[in-house]
Design a protein around this motif. Structure first.
Motif, mmCIF file in Angstrom:
data_model
loop_
_atom_site.group_PDB
_atom_site.id
_atom_site.type_symbol
_atom_site.label_atom_id
_atom_site.label_comp_id
_atom_site.label_asym_id
_atom_site.label_seq_id
_atom_site.Cartn_x
_atom_site.Cartn_y
_atom_site.Cartn_z
ATOM 1 N N ARG A 190 0.822 -1.203 0.000
ATOM 2 C CA ARG A 190 0.000 0.000 0.000
ATOM 3 C C ARG A 190 0.865 1.266 0.000
ATOM 4 O O ARG A 190 2.077 1.208 0.207
ATOM 5 N N LYS A 191 0.224 2.406 -0.196
ATOM 6 C CA LYS A 191 0.937 3.677 -0.279
ATOM 7 C C LYS A 191 0.542 4.593 0.876
ATOM 8 O O LYS A 191 -0.497 4.402 1.509
ATOM 9 N N SER A 192 1.394 5.566 1.100
ATOM 10 C CA SER A 192 1.075 6.636 2.058
ATOM 11 C C SER A 192 1.434 7.966 1.407
ATOM 12 O O SER A 192 2.028 8.016 0.322
ATOM 13 N N ILE A 193 1.047 9.049 2.055
ATOM 14 C CA ILE A 193 1.240 10.379 1.457
ATOM 15 C C ILE A 193 2.708 10.789 1.593
ATOM 16 O O ILE A 193 3.282 10.758 2.676
ATOM 17 N N HIS A 194 3.299 11.158 0.463
ATOM 18 C CA HIS A 194 4.672 11.653 0.412
ATOM 19 C C HIS A 194 4.698 13.064 -0.188
ATOM 20 O O HIS A 194 3.732 13.511 -0.798
ATOM 21 N N VAL A 195 5.832 13.711 0.020
ATOM 22 C CA VAL A 195 6.023 15.063 -0.520
ATOM 23 C C VAL A 195 6.529 14.960 -1.955
ATOM 24 O O VAL A 195 7.506 14.257 -2.232
ATOM 25 N N LYS A 196 5.836 15.651 -2.868
ATOM 26 C CA LYS A 196 6.260 15.654 -4.272
ATOM 27 C C LYS A 196 7.203 16.821 -4.560
ATOM 28 O O LYS A 196 8.228 16.666 -5.220
ATOM 29 N N ASN A 197 6.844 18.008 -4.064
ATOM 30 C CA ASN A 197 7.672 19.196 -4.262
ATOM 31 C C ASN A 197 8.137 19.717 -2.908
ATOM 32 O O ASN A 197 7.403 19.629 -1.922
ATOM 33 N N ASP A 198 9.358 20.273 -2.845
ATOM 34 C CA ASP A 198 9.847 20.861 -1.598
ATOM 35 C C ASP A 198 8.831 21.881 -1.069
ATOM 36 O O ASP A 198 8.260 22.656 -1.833
ATOM 37 N N ILE A 199 8.615 21.832 0.262
ATOM 38 C CA ILE A 199 7.668 22.761 0.888
ATOM 39 C C ILE A 199 8.388 23.447 2.056
ATOM 40 O O ILE A 199 8.899 22.767 2.945
ATOM 41 N N LYS A 200 8.403 24.775 2.034
ATOM 42 C CA LYS A 200 9.048 25.498 3.128
ATOM 43 C C LYS A 200 8.140 25.545 4.349
ATOM 44 O O LYS A 200 6.921 25.506 4.233
ATOM 45 N N ALA A 201 8.774 25.629 5.509
ATOM 46 C CA ALA A 201 8.033 25.688 6.767
ATOM 47 C C ALA A 201 7.037 26.841 6.754
ATOM 48 O O ALA A 201 7.355 27.955 6.321
ATOM 49 N N GLY A 202 5.821 26.561 7.235
ATOM 50 C CA GLY A 202 4.794 27.582 7.356
ATOM 51 C C GLY A 202 3.906 27.744 6.149
ATOM 52 O O GLY A 202 2.889 28.434 6.213
ATOM 53 N N LEU A 203 4.266 27.103 5.025
ATOM 54 C CA LEU A 203 3.437 27.237 3.830
ATOM 55 C C LEU A 203 2.248 26.272 3.875
ATOM 56 O O LEU A 203 2.304 25.210 4.477
ATOM 57 N N GLU A 204 1.185 26.669 3.196
ATOM 58 C CA GLU A 204 -0.009 25.835 3.108
ATOM 59 C C GLU A 204 0.213 24.737 2.072
ATOM 60 O O GLU A 204 0.707 24.999 0.969
ATOM 61 N N ILE A 205 -0.171 23.525 2.429
ATOM 62 C CA ILE A 205 0.036 22.392 1.520
ATOM 63 C C ILE A 205 -1.080 22.358 0.482
ATOM 64 O O ILE A 205 -2.259 22.454 0.799
ATOM 65 N N LYS A 206 -0.654 22.210 -0.799
ATOM 66 C CA LYS A 206 -1.597 22.069 -1.912
ATOM 67 C C LYS A 206 -1.556 20.623 -2.407
ATOM 68 O O LYS A 206 -0.586 19.890 -2.179
ATOM 69 N N ALA A 207 -2.585 20.224 -3.131
ATOM 70 C CA ALA A 207 -2.642 18.862 -3.685
ATOM 71 C C ALA A 207 -1.456 18.587 -4.583
ATOM 72 O O ALA A 207 -0.914 17.470 -4.616
ATOM 73 N N THR A 208 -0.997 19.612 -5.291
ATOM 74 C CA THR A 208 0.126 19.415 -6.225
ATOM 75 C C THR A 208 1.447 19.195 -5.502
ATOM 76 O O THR A 208 2.449 18.825 -6.123
ATOM 77 N N ASP A 209 1.481 19.454 -4.187
ATOM 78 C CA ASP A 209 2.701 19.232 -3.408
ATOM 79 C C ASP A 209 2.851 17.779 -2.964
ATOM 80 O O ASP A 209 3.889 17.414 -2.392
ATOM 81 N N LEU A 210 1.825 16.980 -3.220
ATOM 82 C CA LEU A 210 1.791 15.641 -2.635
ATOM 83 C C LEU A 210 1.782 14.548 -3.708
ATOM 84 O O LEU A 210 1.328 14.757 -4.834
ATOM 85 N N ILE A 211 2.280 13.374 -3.315
ATOM 86 C CA ILE A 211 2.268 12.200 -4.190
ATOM 87 C C ILE A 211 2.086 10.955 -3.316
ATOM 88 O O ILE A 211 2.539 10.917 -2.164
ATOM 89 N N MET A 212 1.401 9.965 -3.853
ATOM 90 C CA MET A 212 1.158 8.731 -3.102
ATOM 91 C C MET A 212 2.221 7.701 -3.475
ATOM 92 O O MET A 212 2.353 7.317 -4.636
ATOM 93 N N LYS A 213 3.005 7.269 -2.480
ATOM 94 C CA LYS A 213 4.096 6.331 -2.725
ATOM 95 C C LYS A 213 4.140 5.250 -1.641
ATOM 96 O O LYS A 213 3.644 5.444 -0.535
ATOM 97 N N ARG A 214 4.745 4.145 -1.987
ATOM 98 C CA ARG A 214 5.069 3.121 -0.998
ATOM 99 C C ARG A 214 6.282 3.573 -0.188
ATOM 100 O O ARG A 214 7.114 4.305 -0.717
#
Length: 340
Positions: A282-306
């Motif tokens: 199964r997969k869990s939520i991973h980071v797709k694009n670098d995200i700086k502290a304090g920023l709001e997470i968008k769907a495009t920042d995330l990827i589903m990976k094992r």
């Protein structure tokens, strides 16, 4: 589920030779069948001297004379030979069984001691034989080749009128053609028999190969009967439509595997063997694009990976819109503690 009884049908494939019969017993034992079954008859009691062979018998007759009597006379087993074969079965720890085709043979087998009587398809309308078998009081397995529901019902009435309770009767669906064409198997008729009569069901198979008996077990058969031989090229009426020893062994193994596959409780849940693979598959939520502290997470920042040992993708709507408490980098597995 109830353990499937597997009957390795030697029938007359011993060709009248006790030596061949014992080799067949050895093969059935090696295959781990439950029973070996022979046929017991006196030719003069079951066939007239003018009775002609079936087409499949003519093709493989030992003498090629076209008449059943001469063929069957060569294939008789005496009471002494049957006792010898039963003793040999006992020594090999495989159960002995034989089908009786006449009343004298019923008496012989009763004296020898068999656990149940098998009534062959050709005798389902033989009222005197049905009565004689029923009067022995043993459980009965009834084969139904060439018959319809009405004939089965009539046979059951005879057996029960003689004191055999329905819970001591099992019925085998069967087709009496050697080999049976696949288009004529009609395997669902086995379920129709069960629905009509509420009995244990099974299947006596004359097809080529092993797949139909296996399918019958998957449908609920609790008894499987299958002819086997040392060599399909041998002369004799049933060799050509029989399994060879390696095929018999493969059939038994496959049936036992199907039994195991059907042995669960029927409740859909993760099995003990597969639980360990959950996080791997199964997969869990991973980071797709670098995200700086304090920023709001968008769907495009995330990827589903094992692996799947982090936040489940089913929780993604709870993640989107949250802010991070630290810098996150591509390919990081997201954790709840990373979020405000």
């Amino acid at each position: 589920m109830k353990k499937v009884i597997i009957i390795a049908e030697i029938g007359v494939n011993h060709n009248g030779s006790i030596s061949i019969a014992k080799k067949l017993i050895d093969a059935a034992t090696d295959a781990k069948a439950d029973f070996v079954k022979f046929q017991t008859f006196k030719a003069e009691n079951i066939v007239s001297k003018s009775a002609k062979m079936a087409e499949y018998q003519k093709k493989n007759d030992l003498n090629e004379n076209g008449f059943q009597y001469q063929m069957l006379k060569q294939l008789e087993l005496s009471e002494t030979e049957l006792l010898d074969l039963k003793a040999y079965c006992d020594s090999k720890k495989i159960q002995f069984l034989s089908t009786a085709f006449d009343e004298i043979s019923v008496d012989i087998l009763s004296e020898i001691g068999i656990p149940f009587f098998k009534i062959p398809s050709g005798e389902i309308t033989n009222l005197p034989l049905l009565r004689h078998i029923a009067q022995k009081g043993k459980p009965i397995v009834l084969s139904t080749g060439m018959s319809d529901l009405g004939e089965i019902k009539d046979a059951l009435k005879v057996l029960t009128n003689e004191g055999i309770s329905m819970d001591k009767i099992s019925i085998l669906h069967c087709n009496t053609e050697y080999p049976t064409p696949m288009r004529d198997v009609n395997l669902r008729a086995m379920l129709h028999i069960q629905s009509e009569f509420g009995v244990e069901i099974g299947y006596s198979d004359h097809t080529l190969g092993i797949e139909i008996p296996i399918a019958a077990v998957a449908l609920g058969a609790t008894i499987i009967e299958k002819h086997f031989t040392l060599d399909r090229k041998m002369k004799g009426p049933d060799h050509a439509a029989s399994l060879e020893p390696n095929e018999l062994k493969a059939m038994v193994e496959a049936i036992r595997n199907v039994e195991l596959a059907l042995s669960g409780d029927g409740i859909k849940t993760a099995s003990p063997s597969e639980i360990k693979n959950k996080d791997i598959a199964r997969k869990s939520i991973h980071v797709k694009n670098d995200i700086k502290a304090g920023l709001e997470i968008k769907a495009t920042d995330l990827i589903m990976k094992r692996p799947g040992d982090g936040i489940s993708p089913m929780e993604i709507d709870k993640v989107i819109g949250k802010r991070t408490i630290k810098n996150l980098f591509s390919d990081d597995q997201l954790a709840w503690e990373d979020l405000l």
